[in-house]
Design a protein around this motif. Structure first.
Motif, mmCIF file in Angstrom:
data_model
loop_
_atom_site.group_PDB
_atom_site.id
_atom_site.type_symbol
_atom_site.label_atom_id
_atom_site.label_comp_id
_atom_site.label_asym_id
_atom_site.label_seq_id
_atom_site.Cartn_x
_atom_site.Cartn_y
_atom_site.Cartn_z
ATOM 1 N N ALA A 1 107.270 15.380 -43.654
ATOM 2 C CA ALA A 1 106.633 16.581 -43.940
ATOM 3 C C ALA A 1 105.602 16.291 -44.829
ATOM 4 O O ALA A 1 105.692 16.024 -46.169
ATOM 5 C CB ALA A 1 107.600 17.496 -44.549
ATOM 6 N N LEU A 2 104.485 16.484 -44.423
ATOM 7 C CA LEU A 2 103.158 16.015 -45.178
ATOM 8 C C LEU A 2 102.769 17.244 -45.962
ATOM 9 O O LEU A 2 102.212 17.415 -47.328
ATOM 10 C CB LEU A 2 101.721 15.772 -44.459
ATOM 11 N N ASN A 3 102.911 18.608 -45.498
ATOM 12 C CA ASN A 3 102.922 19.647 -46.166
ATOM 13 C C ASN A 3 103.781 20.683 -45.574
ATOM 14 O O ASN A 3 104.594 20.589 -44.841
ATOM 15 C CB ASN A 3 101.508 20.264 -46.498
ATOM 16 N N LYS A 4 103.522 21.900 -45.886
ATOM 17 C CA LYS A 4 104.382 23.178 -45.291
ATOM 18 C C LYS A 4 104.162 23.369 -43.660
ATOM 19 O O LYS A 4 105.009 23.827 -43.191
ATOM 20 C CB LYS A 4 104.140 24.529 -45.832
ATOM 21 N N ILE B 1 101.377 16.484 -36.777
ATOM 22 C CA ILE B 1 101.319 17.714 -35.750
ATOM 23 C C ILE B 1 101.727 18.865 -36.707
ATOM 24 O O ILE B 1 102.061 18.864 -37.826
ATOM 25 C CB ILE B 1 102.558 17.776 -34.901
ATOM 26 N N LEU B 2 101.068 20.150 -36.134
ATOM 27 C CA LEU B 2 101.332 21.482 -36.884
ATOM 28 C C LEU B 2 102.582 22.067 -36.237
ATOM 29 O O LEU B 2 102.420 22.047 -34.788
ATOM 30 C CB LEU B 2 100.079 22.312 -36.573
ATOM 31 N N VAL B 3 103.562 22.574 -36.957
ATOM 32 C CA VAL B 3 104.517 22.910 -36.421
ATOM 33 C C VAL B 3 104.879 24.434 -36.793
ATOM 34 O O VAL B 3 104.327 25.089 -37.712
ATOM 35 C CB VAL B 3 105.876 22.384 -37.021
ATOM 36 N N PRO B 4 105.476 25.164 -36.054
ATOM 37 C CA PRO B 4 105.727 26.599 -36.357
ATOM 38 C C PRO B 4 106.773 26.732 -37.575
ATOM 39 O O PRO B 4 107.584 25.817 -37.457
ATOM 40 C CB PRO B 4 106.240 27.199 -35.138
ATOM 41 N N ASP C 1 108.565 26.300 -41.496
ATOM 42 C CA ASP C 1 108.521 25.362 -42.414
ATOM 43 C C ASP C 1 108.595 23.850 -41.988
ATOM 44 O O ASP C 1 109.772 23.524 -41.151
ATOM 45 C CB ASP C 1 109.740 25.691 -43.443
ATOM 46 N N ALA C 2 107.667 23.244 -42.075
ATOM 47 C CA ALA C 2 107.827 21.481 -41.768
ATOM 48 C C ALA C 2 109.136 21.040 -42.393
ATOM 49 O O ALA C 2 109.573 19.949 -41.655
ATOM 50 C CB ALA C 2 106.471 20.878 -42.313
ATOM 51 N N ARG C 3 109.632 21.485 -43.447
ATOM 52 C CA ARG C 3 110.784 20.640 -44.143
ATOM 53 C C ARG C 3 112.175 20.963 -42.998
ATOM 54 O O ARG C 3 113.045 20.408 -43.173
ATOM 55 C CB ARG C 3 110.974 21.322 -45.479
#
Length: 885
Positions: free
Chosen positions: A185-188, A162-165, A167-169
């Motif tokens: 978290a795969l990326n930011k 999923i894409l999150v608003p 920072d993914a961390r």
């Protein structure tokens, strides 16, 4: 905290209890939005009346809940901990030495067991004990000891990116809803959710638990394919960089330019230094870590020694030249730069070939990305991402479309092409009640299908998982390859030193050179020996063939679970078949029935009550026959299977048994004798020891049974038939197939089958390679005993788990495919070994100057990796075009 998705707050606590009403998105039991850790704390502080929480949250069954009441969360987690299976993607594996280094590093970690690595897949897997180092710590240790970058691959549960608003961390630190197993978290911007699809569906998860601000990320490639692409791109970049820096050095060294030796030397020194630091630099820590942490001398050390020797000597020679005291041999920066460039070119070709091998046979590519969602009545039609499917869904398959996942046809009729998945070339007719499998292609009709398995666990995923497991396993011949590769590098180092010493002696005594000139000349031979040989070809000789063979076999409907299977199948000398469900279709029909009870209806009801939930072909056929007659079953309690004999249970405390005539000791009953004499399978029902009814069933041969047995016999492969069925039925099938009566065994229990297989394997005339083909639970021990256990996919899970290979579609021709593919694979492995041996022998002799008038200069020695690996790759890839006979 407010309840979500219709959940109701648990009395006295801020959590939601089980809601048995169906969700509008599917038949889910929605639970709380609390994390697992919160729930465990709640359990530990609760009373005995909340034992259900132990079951729901911690997975502890009712028989063991008392011991956990009153424990805090850490105690419960510790007490219920089990060994965890970990899979890692590894970046940086380029040769057999790298794989050996990775294996030794993992194997040395306390709490890590059953380590398996794959050079071709660039992956490692192992079991991790509870209480051992965390996976993150293990990854850090691997990076420190080997230089390889790793990340964990999720191998259980469903996953959703999923894409999150924001920072993914920060997002992954939030409390996980029940049913969500992990957040990564795969990326930011991208987070991977791993969740239990039995608790919560994909659409419910996004719409209800995380809110509509979350969107689905674009689909990602499977980790092994994605990792391969990254490795190829990195190798391509480094090769291109090295090439751009090397070309000017070659021009300055070889082109007829005006005399400016100091200027040309300075430019060459600068470019060569960049190549040595940026391009060849990663070889240094890799080689040093291998020596320090795992005591492995690998290919990277040869690169370091050879390129460093050429570079350092050139720097020294250039220094003398600047001081006006040039050496007899000038600087040769072109040697070190061209050497590095050609080595990188060889690594690029090898990485590209490994990636293409994995990508081309990836069965997961058959998974379509979209589905047309409809309601339970087939109305509507919303096109959604297939990852958003969840249990309870119904979807529509339009003509000529690929089927998104496994299901049961609710309405519509069509022909479906399953050749991509099962190897069955003839389209199969589908109608309401028919099973359809993911990846197959619909024909001209429209089908409405009720989902039975999600994309992440459907037939495609199941087959791919078994194929992946085989990629991790190694045949015995691989052990030889690993030993040769591990010894080859130290031997090459010794040979290079010997060449150095010999050529100094030759230069002084025969060529009358000065000491410096003789040493420089000897060093050129030593450098050539170091780099021209290539253990990489030996390292790839087996695994590349095994990976491609696994993918090819899967496309023909044969999945082997271990690499040893593909190695030894070519030597099969005896094939043993089970009868029912293997040589025959397992679709029995009741041809005769006799009742010995005053009330036939009661006897029939007892028979149906005993057999209605059984999956055994005989019991299932009898149950279907009685249900078709409109018989109502009686409630039989404590029903259990008696392997190789039948079934038993109780009716109002009285024993009810159903099975073969021998088990019930009724062979002498005239009606039973008559049915046996007709070659029928006889199933008897008794109540408290008194015979109630007798049924005679018959089965038909599989369409390819005769051709398969005939082909095996033509190849001088012995064929046997063993079955737990009655003698008449078994000998009837044996006669139809032309199997010698001496090789037919009837009334065999599971243990008898195992002993029969073992006796053939241990025959005094020499052990035979035995393939046992069966499908039932009572075949499991024989499947495990045989050299190769081959499971018919229409059989039981127990039998499949014991088998070494699986026929995805119940077609016996898969046996011939397995044997032929094994022969084709073995021929390629032998060629690869032969080529590697021949190449390395002659290349080392040429580089060492054994042939006086012909030698390999140091600057061209880097071509060795390309010339040695390329034939191995091409021969392995040729297996992709394997055709069954």
């Amino acid at each position: 905290m407010a309840a979500c998705c219709g959940g109701t707050p648990h009395a006295g606590r801020d959590r939601c209890t089980l809601n048995t009403s169906s969700s509008p998105h599917g038949p889910y039991s929605q639970k709380s939005c609390c994390s697992k850790e919160e729930d465990i704390h709640a359990v530990s502080s609760s009373c005995d009346t909340n034992k259900s929480c132990l079951q729901d949250v911690c997975g502890i069954d009712s028989d063991h809940q008392e011991e956990y009441i009153g424990l805090d969360s850490k105690d419960i987690e510790s007490a219920t901990a089990i060994t965890e299976h970990i899979t890692l993607n590894v970046r940086g594996l380029t040769c057999a030495g790298c794989e050996n280094k990775l294996f030794k590093s993992l194997d040395a970690i306390h709490g890590v067991h059953n380590v398996r690595t794959s050079l071709v897949m660039s992956q490692a897997e192992f079991d991790l004990d509870p209480g051992a180092e965390s996976v993150d710590k293990i990854i850090q240790y691997i990076a420190k000891s080997t230089g390889f970058a790793c990340h964990r691959v999720s191998t259980h549960g469903q996953s959703l990116d999923i894409l999150v608003p924001g920072d993914a961390r920060d997002f992954i630190k939030r409390k996980r809803p029940l049913g969500v197993e992990s957040l990564l978290a795969l990326n930011k911007q991208t987070v991977r959710i791993t969740y239990n699809a039995r608790f919560v569906g994909a659409r419910d998860l996004l719409d209800c638990l995380f809110g509509r601000s979350i969107t689905l990320a674009p689909p990602r490639l499977h980790p092994e394919v994605e990792s391969g692409i990254k490795q190829v791109r990195r190798a391509a970049f480094m090769t291109a960089l090295s090439t751009m820096l090397t070309i000017p050095v070659l021009i300055l060294a070889w082109a007829p330019l005006p005399e400016h030796e100091i200027l040309y030397g300075a430019i060459s020194l600068t470019l060569a230094t960049v190549v040595q630091i940026v391009v060849a630099g990663p070889f240094y820590p890799s080689a040093i870590k291998a020596l320090l942490f795992t005591r492995v001398i690998e290919m990277d050390l040869l690169v370091v020694l050879s390129t460093s020797a050429a570079y350092i000597f050139s720097v020294i020679a250039f220094g003398y030249q600047v001081r006006g005291r040039p050496l007899s041999t000038r600087a040769f920066f072109e040697t070190s730069t061209l050497l590095v460039t050609l080595i990188m070119l060889g690594r690029l070709v090898s990485a590209f070939a490994r990636h293409k091998a994995v990508e081309s046979i990836s069965i997961r590519s058959l998974q379509i990305g979209t589905a047309i969602l409809v309601d339970s009545d087939g109305r509507g039609g919303q096109k959604i991402d297939a990852r958003m499917l969840q249990y309870g869904d119904t979807f529509k398959v339009i003509p000529d479309a690929r089927i998104p996942t496994d299901g049961i046809v609710v309405s519509g009729e069509s022909e479906v092409d399953e050749s991509n998945v099962t190897g069955e070339v003839i389209p199969i007719e589908k109608s309401p009640g028919s099973n359809i499998i993911a990846g197959s292609v619909n024909g001209s009709g429209t089908l409405t299908v009720r989902l039975t398995r999600l994309p992440g666990e459907n037939t495609i995923s199941e087959i791919a998982a078994m194929v992946d497991a085989a990629k991790f396993s190694k045949p015995k011949i691989q052990e030889l390859a690993d030993r040769v590769a591990s010894f080859l590098v130290p031997v090459i180092v010794v040979l290079s030193l010997i060449a150095f010493v010999i050529w100094i002696a030759v230069g002084k005594a025969i060529q009358h050179r000065s000491t410096g000139s003789a040493a420089v000349n000897a060093m050129t031979y030593s450098i050539s020996v170091l780099i021209v040989s290539c253990p990489c070809a030996i390292g790839l000789a087996v695994p590349l063939v095994v990976v491609i063979a696994g993918g090819v076999a899967a496309k023909y409907g044969v999945v082997f679970k271990t690499a040893e299977t593909i190695e030894i199948a070519r030597k099969v000398s005896h094939v043993i078949f089970d009868k029912t469900g293997t040589l025959t279709k397992g679709e029995l029909s009741v041809l005769a029935e006799d009742y010995f009870s005053e009330s036939q209806s009661v006897a029939a009801s007892i028979a149906l009550g005993l057999t209605m939930n059984s999956k055994h072909p005989v019991s299932a056929a009898l149950a279907a026959h009685l249900q078709a007659r409109g018989v109502e079953p009686l409630l039989i309690e404590n029903v259990k299977s008696v392997t190789g004999s039948g079934m038993e249970g109780t009716l109002n405390g009285v024993s009810v048994c159903g099975g073969n005539s021998r088990w019930l000791d009724v062979q002498g009953v005239p009606q039973v004798t008559s049915l046996l004499s007709q070659g029928l399978t006889v199933f008897c029902i008794s109540l408290d020891g008194d015979l109630l009814s007798v049924y005679g069933l018959d089965d038909s041969l599989r369409p390819d049974a005769m051709s398969t047995v005939t082909e095996l016999q033509r190849r001088d492969i012995a064929v046997s038939l063993v079955s737990g069925d009655d003698d008449g039925a078994v000998r009837k099938i044996g006669h139809q197939l032309g199997i010698s009566p001496l090789q037919v065994r009837s009334r065999y229990s599971a243990r008898d089958k195992q002993r029969y297989v073992k006796a053939i394997m241990d025959h005094k005339d020499g052990g035979k390679i035995v393939l046992f083909c069966g499908d039932g639970t009572n075949d499991a021990v024989a499947l495990a005993q045989a050299n190769i256990g081959l499971h018919m996919n229409s059989g039981t899970d127990v039998a499949q788990s014991a088998a070494d290979a699986v026929l995805v579609r119940p077609a016996l021709s898969g046996i011939i495919i397995l044997i032929d593919l094994s022969q084709a694979a073995f021929r390629r492995i032998i060629f690869n070994f032969s080529w590697s041996f021949i190449y390395n022998t002659f290349a080392i002799l040429l580089a060492a100057g054994a042939f006086v008038d012909v030698r390999i200069p140091p600057r061209y020695a880097g071509l060795g990796e390309l010339f040695s690996v390329l034939p191995v790759i091409l021969i392995a890839l040729q297996l992709r075009w394997f055709k069954r006979g």
